[in-house]
Scaffold this motif. Structure first.
Motif, PDB file in Angstrom:
ATOM      1  N   TYR A  94       0.841  -1.194   0.000  1.00 28.69           N
ATOM      2  CA  TYR A  94       0.000   0.000   0.000  1.00 28.69           C
ATOM      3  C   TYR A  94       0.878   1.246   0.000  1.00 28.69           C
ATOM      4  N   TYR A  95       0.533   2.164  -0.895  1.00 25.92           N
ATOM      5  CA  TYR A  95       1.286   3.392  -1.073  1.00 25.92           C
ATOM      6  C   TYR A  95       0.404   4.606  -0.790  1.00 25.92           C
ATOM      7  N   CYS A  96       0.970   5.604  -0.142  1.00 25.71           N
ATOM      8  CA  CYS A  96       0.280   6.886  -0.048  1.00 25.71           C
ATOM      9  C   CYS A  96       0.908   7.843  -1.055  1.00 25.71           C
ATOM     10  N   ALA A  97       0.105   8.800  -1.480  1.00 27.27           N
ATOM     11  CA  ALA A  97       0.532   9.725  -2.505  1.00 27.27           C
ATOM     12  C   ALA A  97      -0.067  11.101  -2.239  1.00 27.27           C
ATOM     13  N   ALA A  98       0.648  12.131  -2.702  1.00 27.39           N
ATOM     14  CA  ALA A  98       0.201  13.515  -2.523  1.00 27.39           C
ATOM     15  C   ALA A  98       0.158  14.217  -3.871  1.00 27.39           C
ATOM     16  N   GLY A  99      -0.870  15.016  -4.058  1.00 27.89           N
ATOM     17  CA  GLY A  99      -1.005  15.755  -5.293  1.00 27.89           C
ATOM     18  C   GLY A  99      -1.613  17.121  -5.057  1.00 27.89           C
ATOM     19  N   SER A 100      -1.552  17.956  -6.069  1.00 24.03           N
ATOM     20  CA  SER A 100      -2.014  19.336  -5.914  1.00 24.03           C
ATOM     21  C   SER A 100      -3.502  19.489  -6.158  1.00 24.03           C
ATOM     22  N   THR A 101      -4.125  18.501  -6.796  1.00 23.41           N
ATOM     23  CA  THR A 101      -5.531  18.627  -7.161  1.00 23.41           C
ATOM     24  C   THR A 101      -6.313  17.397  -6.728  1.00 23.41           C
ATOM     25  N   TYR A 102      -7.441  17.627  -6.084  1.00 26.17           N
ATOM     26  CA  TYR A 102      -8.299  16.508  -5.687  1.00 26.17           C
ATOM     27  C   TYR A 102      -9.151  16.060  -6.872  1.00 26.17           C
ATOM     28  N   GLY A 103      -9.463  14.784  -6.904  1.00 26.02           N
ATOM     29  CA  GLY A 103     -10.462  14.324  -7.855  1.00 26.02           C
ATOM     30  C   GLY A 103     -10.020  13.245  -8.816  1.00 26.02           C
ATOM     31  N   THR A 104      -8.763  12.854  -8.765  1.00 26.45           N
ATOM     32  CA  THR A 104      -8.302  11.856  -9.714  1.00 26.45           C
ATOM     33  C   THR A 104      -7.984  10.535  -9.036  1.00 26.45           C
ATOM     34  N   SER A 105      -8.224   9.480  -9.766  1.00 25.12           N
ATOM     35  CA  SER A 105      -7.848   8.133  -9.322  1.00 25.12           C
ATOM     36  C   SER A 105      -6.640   7.628 -10.097  1.00 25.12           C
ATOM     37  N   LEU A 106      -6.082   8.481 -10.921  1.00 28.40           N
ATOM     38  CA  LEU A 106      -4.953   8.094 -11.762  1.00 28.40           C
ATOM     39  C   LEU A 106      -3.632   8.388 -11.056  1.00 28.40           C
ATOM     40  N   GLN A 107      -2.682   7.506 -11.240  1.00 27.70           N
ATOM     41  CA  GLN A 107      -1.381   7.692 -10.587  1.00 27.70           C
ATOM     42  C   GLN A 107      -0.707   8.989 -11.037  1.00 27.70           C
ATOM     43  N   ARG A 108      -0.904   9.348 -12.298  1.00 25.69           N
ATOM     44  CA  ARG A 108      -0.228  10.548 -12.802  1.00 25.69           C
ATOM     45  C   ARG A 108      -0.791  11.829 -12.187  1.00 25.69           C
ATOM     46  N   GLY A 109      -1.874  11.705 -11.470  1.00 25.55           N
ATOM     47  CA  GLY A 109      -2.448  12.867 -10.798  1.00 25.55           C
ATOM     48  C   GLY A 109      -1.779  13.182  -9.473  1.00 25.55           C
ATOM     49  N   TYR A 110      -0.819  12.360  -9.077  1.00 21.29           N
ATOM     50  CA  TYR A 110      -0.125  12.534  -7.803  1.00 21.29           C
ATOM     51  C   TYR A 110       1.358  12.771  -8.060  1.00 21.29           C
ATOM     52  N   ASP A 111       1.923  13.699  -7.305  1.00 16.55           N
ATOM     53  CA  ASP A 111       3.287  14.127  -7.552  1.00 16.55           C
ATOM     54  C   ASP A 111       4.316  13.457  -6.652  1.00 16.55           C
ATOM     55  N   TYR A 112       3.887  13.050  -5.476  1.00 15.71           N
ATOM     56  CA  TYR A 112       4.825  12.488  -4.500  1.00 15.71           C
ATOM     57  C   TYR A 112       4.288  11.166  -3.975  1.00 15.71           C
ATOM     58  N   TRP A 113       5.207  10.246  -3.725  1.00 20.12           N
ATOM     59  CA  TRP A 113       4.837   8.897  -3.314  1.00 20.12           C
ATOM     60  C   TRP A 113       5.708   8.425  -2.154  1.00 20.12           C
ATOM     61  N   GLY A 114       5.109   7.600  -1.318  1.00 19.60           N
ATOM     62  CA  GLY A 114       5.867   6.925  -0.289  1.00 19.60           C
ATOM     63  C   GLY A 114       6.477   5.630  -0.822  1.00 19.60           C
ATOM     64  N   GLN A 115       7.195   4.941   0.049  1.00 16.78           N
ATOM     65  CA  GLN A 115       7.879   3.711  -0.333  1.00 16.78           C
ATOM     66  C   GLN A 115       6.982   2.480  -0.212  1.00 16.78           C
ATOM     67  N   GLY A 116       5.895   2.610   0.473  1.00  9.78           N
ATOM     68  CA  GLY A 116       4.947   1.510   0.572  1.00  9.78           C
ATOM     69  C   GLY A 116       5.083   0.724   1.864  1.00  9.78           C
ATOM     70  N   THR A 117       3.983   0.097   2.246  1.00  9.17           N
ATOM     71  CA  THR A 117       3.960  -0.796   3.407  1.00  9.17           C
ATOM     72  C   THR A 117       3.176  -2.054   3.023  1.00  9.17           C
ATOM     73  N   GLN A 118       3.710  -3.193   3.401  1.00 11.22           N
ATOM     74  CA  GLN A 118       3.122  -4.470   3.001  1.00 11.22           C
ATOM     75  C   GLN A 118       1.967  -4.846   3.910  1.00 11.22           C
ATOM     76  N   VAL A 119       0.864  -5.216   3.282  1.00 12.39           N
ATOM     77  CA  VAL A 119      -0.291  -5.769   3.987  1.00 12.39           C
ATOM     78  C   VAL A 119      -0.524  -7.175   3.453  1.00 12.39           C
ATOM     79  N   THR A 120      -0.539  -8.138   4.345  1.00 11.08           N
ATOM     80  CA  THR A 120      -0.785  -9.521   3.956  1.00 11.08           C
ATOM     81  C   THR A 120      -1.955 -10.056   4.763  1.00 11.08           C
ATOM     82  N   VAL A 121      -2.963 -10.562   4.051  1.00 11.70           N
ATOM     83  CA  VAL A 121      -4.160 -11.090   4.685  1.00 11.70           C
ATOM     84  C   VAL A 121      -4.208 -12.589   4.431  1.00 11.70           C
ATOM     85  N   SER A 122      -4.172 -13.351   5.496  1.00  8.43           N
ATOM     86  CA  SER A 122      -4.189 -14.798   5.372  1.00  8.43           C
ATOM     87  C   SER A 122      -5.619 -15.326   5.459  1.00  8.43           C
ATOM     88  N   SER A 123      -5.848 -16.418   4.763  1.00 11.76           N
ATOM     89  CA  SER A 123      -7.206 -16.997   4.746  1.00 11.76           C
ATOM     90  C   SER A 123      -7.400 -18.000   5.858  1.00 11.76           C
TER      91      SER A 123
END
Length: 123
Positions: A94-123
């Motif tokens: 899971y990654y968080c991202a920051a952008g200047s404009t609200y309203g997009t679900s596209l990755q290119r709409g965000y300018d800054y990204w974190g490194q991510g954190t792993q989420v694992t769900v076992s059945s």
């Protein structure tokens, strides 16, 4: 420069809950719209949720609607993703991202990204 650091990932059983955090530094957090994305093994990165700079507007992908909740506290420079009723298919980085404009679900709409954190769900 803006830095984003995610935390809170881990291993959880199906049906369980986790809360992810994203701490932002370097610029005025309250000026950025924020988003969460995830990438499962062998799949493309996908949109999860977004929130406006003030927190007044939020949107969640259909796949997580009713189970996940995005929120933020501008005084703490922090955004969260509360995840409940987790399913094995929620397993991803899971990654968080920051952008200047609200309203997009596209990755290119965000300018800054974190490194991510792993989420694992076992059945």
């Amino acid at each position: 420069q803006v830095q984003l650091v995610e935390s809170g990932g881990g291993l959880v059983q199906a049906g369980g809950s986790l809360r992810l955090s994203c701490v932002v530094s370097g610029r005025t957090f309250s000026s950025y719209a924020m988003g969460w994305f995830r990438q499962a093994p062998g799949k493309e990165r996908e949109f999860v949720a977004r929130i406006s700079s003030t927190g007044g507007l939020r949107y969640h992908a259909d796949s997580v609607k009713g189970r996940f909740t995005i929120s933020r506290d501008n005084a703490k420079n922090t955004m969260w993703l509360q995840m409940s009723s987790l399913k094995p298919e929620d397993t991803a980085v899971y990654y968080c991202a920051a952008g200047s404009t609200y309203g997009t679900s596209l990755q290119r709409g965000y300018d800054y990204w974190g490194q991510g954190t792993q989420v694992t769900v076992s059945s």
